[in-house]
Design a protein around this motif. Sequence first.
Motif, PDB file in Angstrom:
ATOM      1  N   GLY A  32     -87.409  28.230  46.801  1.00  0.00           N
ATOM      2  CA  GLY A  32     -86.364  28.565  47.783  1.00  0.00           C
ATOM      3  C   GLY A  32     -85.221  29.325  47.154  1.00  0.00           C
ATOM      4  N   ALA A  35     -86.132  32.818  46.537  1.00  0.00           N
ATOM      5  CA  ALA A  35     -86.110  33.577  47.803  1.00  0.00           C
ATOM      6  C   ALA A  35     -84.692  33.964  48.166  1.00  0.00           C
ATOM      7  N   LEU A 321     -93.909  29.575  50.925  1.00  0.00           N
ATOM      8  CA  LEU A 321     -92.759  30.400  51.302  1.00  0.00           C
ATOM      9  C   LEU A 321     -93.186  31.838  51.539  1.00  0.00           C
TER      10      LEU A 321
END
Lengths: 365, 100
Positions: A32, A35, A321
């Motif tokens: 995360g 990202a 993801l």
Amino acid sequence: MTENVLRLMTPEKDVAENNHNASEAMAVMIAGSAALKMLSMLLPTAAKDVENASQDLTTRFKKLAENAGAQSNTVQALVSTIGTITLDDRRVSLDEFIGLFGKTLDDSVTKMLLVSKKALSMVYSMEDAIKNLHEIEKFSKKIQEITKQTNLLAFNALIEAARAGEKGKGFGVVANEVKSLSTEITALSNDMRVRTGIIMKSVTDGFSVLKEVATTDMASNIAAKDTLEALMQGLVQQSEASMKVMSGSAASSREISNTIQGMIVGLQFQDRNTQITENAVGIIHHCVGVFEDILKKEECLMENSAPPCDSPEIHKAVEALASSIKLGEIRQKYIEVLQNSGALAKSAIGDAVAQTVNQQDIELF
Amino acid sequence: MAITKHLKKGTYDVTLSGNFTFDDHTDFRDVLQQMSEADVRHVVFHMNKLEFIDSAALGMLLLARDEAQKHQKNLAISGATGQVKKMFDMARFDTLFAMN
């Protein structure tokens, strides 16, 4: 923190499982965080693209608006030019022009009629003149006869006077006088006849010219007035129609110009876009910071639960993801960020992940 | 052109028929003469039977108008049709004569 709570609450055999759960959680946070880092790089670029594009559009639209405005002015000027005609040194409206034109034609017709009338009047006068000249010729003949008689009389008188001798001498003188008078009259009469002949010739010559003038039919010239006036009306109507069309065109151009001005104002939204993007990037940086803090704390707490580079937990988190990224180009960038941060190896295995991920491509362009 | 004249109480009527051109100028002169001598107030030229008129004839009509004015007579033109009416319109005769 998660691990401490679990140690207190669960038995020893679950520690391994708890370590695994913690590892998975950390892998998700690493994925995360990467990202978010990537987003913080993408967003400003996208915002700059929008800013450049809208500035470019603004410049072009300004030019368009100027052109449309200029066109409107040009056509407007044309309209006022077409509506008038230059006569001598002044500009005359089409209506006024038609009036002048009609009046000029009327004038011509009136003059033609006047010429006709006067020509006819002259024809009558000259016919009278010729008649009188003929009478004069008759007089000449009469005078000739009279003088012939007079000469005869005088001759007879001279004979009688000679017969009368002395007594007839006075009479003879008178008779001689009469004879010379008669001769004078004859001479004058001849002179008059010659002159009358000359006048007669001039008058008859003039008369035939006048007849030509009087018989020239000007009906077609008078009729031309009608044709010319109709032509003029047609031309004016055409001009008025043209003017109407052009006025419409000028109005359209002006409207286009105004619409474009409105569009230019609308384009300035990109300012707001830039602000919002800057805000978003700030928030993302903050989130990334928070994640990194959490990760640091967990690493300190659990030396063996931090997921190593290229571990299955990381692969799993990354694939999950990455499946939410629709553009292959962006997915590629995401992999690069992970490789640069050390979460993925820049090796065959790291590339294998990229490959798996890329096979799920849904290209948008 | 054929010309017929009719003198009745107060009016001198002249009927013109056929084509009115320069060649009729001698006959027309007689009309002018009689018109000025007639003891009437009104003179009417009837044109219903007139088919054609040229510019010389228009001149003659204008001479008639002058003559009428000189002798204080009213001159009217009636019954103009076809080519004759067209010529009268173009020459604006309605501004010069009483037309009916």
